[in-house]
Design a protein around this motif. Structure first.
Motif, mmCIF file in Angstrom:
data_model
loop_
_atom_site.group_PDB
_atom_site.id
_atom_site.type_symbol
_atom_site.label_atom_id
_atom_site.label_comp_id
_atom_site.label_asym_id
_atom_site.label_seq_id
_atom_site.Cartn_x
_atom_site.Cartn_y
_atom_site.Cartn_z
ATOM 1 N N ASP A 36 0.793 -1.224 0.000
ATOM 2 C CA ASP A 36 0.000 0.000 0.000
ATOM 3 C C ASP A 36 0.831 1.283 0.000
ATOM 4 O OD1 ASP A 36 -2.488 1.296 -0.140
ATOM 5 O OD2 ASP A 36 -2.491 1.667 2.014
ATOM 6 N N PHE A 37 2.164 1.152 -0.046
ATOM 7 C CA PHE A 37 2.993 2.356 0.045
ATOM 8 C C PHE A 37 3.951 2.551 -1.119
ATOM 9 C CE2 PHE A 37 2.021 1.976 4.674
ATOM 10 C CZ PHE A 37 1.405 3.207 4.820
ATOM 11 N N PHE A 38 3.967 1.635 -2.084
ATOM 12 C CA PHE A 38 4.928 1.810 -3.160
ATOM 13 C C PHE A 38 4.615 3.078 -3.950
ATOM 14 C CE2 PHE A 38 6.709 1.039 -7.422
ATOM 15 C CZ PHE A 38 8.039 0.912 -7.040
ATOM 16 N N GLY A 39 5.644 3.882 -4.184
ATOM 17 C CA GLY A 39 5.465 5.156 -4.869
ATOM 18 C C GLY A 39 5.049 6.288 -3.960
ATOM 19 N N GLY A 43 7.414 6.716 -14.762
ATOM 20 C CA GLY A 43 6.854 6.697 -16.104
ATOM 21 C C GLY A 43 7.720 5.988 -17.120
ATOM 22 N N LYS A 44 8.711 5.226 -16.639
ATOM 23 C CA LYS A 44 9.625 4.509 -17.528
ATOM 24 C C LYS A 44 9.742 3.062 -17.058
ATOM 25 C CE LYS A 44 12.385 8.686 -18.237
ATOM 26 N NZ LYS A 44 13.726 9.304 -18.061
ATOM 27 N N PRO A 45 9.269 2.101 -17.846
ATOM 28 C CA PRO A 45 9.346 0.691 -17.441
ATOM 29 C C PRO A 45 10.788 0.264 -17.163
ATOM 30 C CG PRO A 45 7.939 0.948 -19.367
ATOM 31 C CD PRO A 45 8.633 2.265 -19.173
ATOM 32 N N GLY A 66 8.983 0.638 -12.401
ATOM 33 C CA GLY A 66 9.563 1.837 -12.982
ATOM 34 C C GLY A 66 8.524 2.747 -13.588
ATOM 35 N N GLU A 67 7.515 2.153 -14.189
ATOM 36 C CA GLU A 67 6.422 2.934 -14.770
ATOM 37 C C GLU A 67 5.665 3.684 -13.684
ATOM 38 O OE1 GLU A 67 4.178 4.493 -17.767
ATOM 39 O OE2 GLU A 67 5.700 2.966 -18.173
#
Length: 360
Positions: free
Chosen positions: A13-16, A54-56, A49-50
């Motif tokens: 629940d916390f990634f990003g 915004g970059k896989p 990464g996306e």
């Protein structure tokens, strides 16, 4: 432990997000582990990464540990707890997942202030499963008790601290990218890690400062830098910042400045963040006032600004960069969206001895 050991990172629940900063950092960069997957059911099936930039990058996000292990094969050796909650403690769900990870023969990497090796139940389970528990902060804290002694003044190379206006604004990421950019030019550049994530990422020099007794923090910062100087004789050092100098809850910036005696500062700031992270009733500091505070406290100039683009459109970001460069008369950039070129050029201008080394 090998440099290429594969790991999955737990960040439910916390990634990003702010409290997922350890997982975020490992996704972007890791010398020590090959990150095979992230666990966060709220973003399952996406590319890490996306989500972040915004970059896989080929790192998949899984719904749970069962799917992660099934989807990554039997090569996984480490389970990294990738969150940094304000409480500094494990939830019951966290503990259950760690138990299961041990049953699947995964060694545990823990960066929290709550130590697994102080818990008899965890220690017994690890022994039964023949796996290791690595409490990153505890390992550093148990032996590091050096007081400041002035060795920092023997370090004969520029030191640039990457400070900020709040915690989890990207200081570590900026530190890594600037270090790599300077290295790419051919300069012998060393980054000094000051938090648990930098240590987990594999930084050769540094210590999680907030795990130390206050009396020794400045001395341990100094020692990490002096050890790096004696070992590598770098052309320049980048000092990773923590928290912010004005933040009422964190003192690490004070000790980074005192122990590290930086020659120059780069400040990281999220223009759209209105409240301090984890403190919804406290307003973010004004960037101008934070810069003034830093320069007075450190007696070193702020030579650049880096932006955290959270909640910003591309047009807002471009406009803000122009405004800051005009207002503060220093290069400004977003190192994730763009690059470090303007900052590197400023560093070479401020420290002409570096240009001399490059020309030799």
């Amino acid at each position: 432990m090998t440099d290429t050991a594969s790991a999955i990172v737990y960040c439910e629940d916390f990634f990003g997000k702010m409290d997922g900063k350890t997982a975020n950092g490992l996704t972007r960069y890791s010398d020590k582990y090959k990150i095979a997957g992230i666990i966060d059911s709220t973003k399952a099936g996406l590319d890490a990464g996306e989500v972040l930039d915004g970059k896989p990058n080929g790192i998949k996000i899984f719904k749970n540990i069962f799917d992660a292990l099934e989807g990554t094969g039997d090569s996984i050796k480490y389970f990294i707890y990738g969150m940094a909650p304000l409480s500094g403690s494990f939830s019951t769900e966290d503990s259950n997942i760690i138990f299961y990870a041990m049953e699947r023969k995964l060694n545990i990497i823990n960066g929290l202030h709550e130590f697994l090796t102080d818990n008899d139940t965890f220690v017994k389970k690890a022994a039964e499963c023949n796996v290791q528990l690595h409490d990153i902060r505890k390992q550093q804290n148990s032996k590091q008790r050096h007081v400041f002694n002035g060795d920092i003044f023997k370090v004969d190379c520029p030191r640039i601290a990457i400070l900020g206006t709040d915690s989890a604004v990207g200081k570590r990421t900026t530190s890594v990218l600037i270090t790599k950019a300077l290295q790419a030019l051919g300069l012998n550049t060393v980054m000094i890690a000051t938090g648990q994530t930098g240590v987990i990422q594999g930084a050769e020099f540094g210590v999680p400062l907030d795990a130390l007794t206050e009396q020794f923090i400045s001395g341990e910062m100094e020692k990490a830098i002096f050890t790096a100087w004696e070992s590598k004789h770098p052309d320049i050092m980048i000092l990773e910042g923590q928290g912010s100098l004005s933040h009422p809850a964190y003192l690490s910036s004070c000790f980074i400045i005192r122990g590290g005696q930086p020659d120059a500062i780069i400040v990281q700031h999220p223009p759209k963040r209105e409240k301090l992270g984890d403190y919804p009733d406290i307003n973010m500091p004004d960037l101008k006032e934070e810069i003034e505070l830093i320069e007075v406290f450190s007696k070193a100039p702020v030579i650049g600004i880096t932006i955290n683009h959270e909640n910003m459109s591309d047009s807002e970001l471009a406009k803000t960069i122009k405004e800051y460069e005009k207002k503060f008369n220093v290069p400004t950039t977003d190192v994730l969206k763009f690059n470090c070129d303007s900052l590197i050029e400023k560093i070479l201008t401020i420290f002409p001895q570096l240009k001399t080394k490059l020309a030799a």
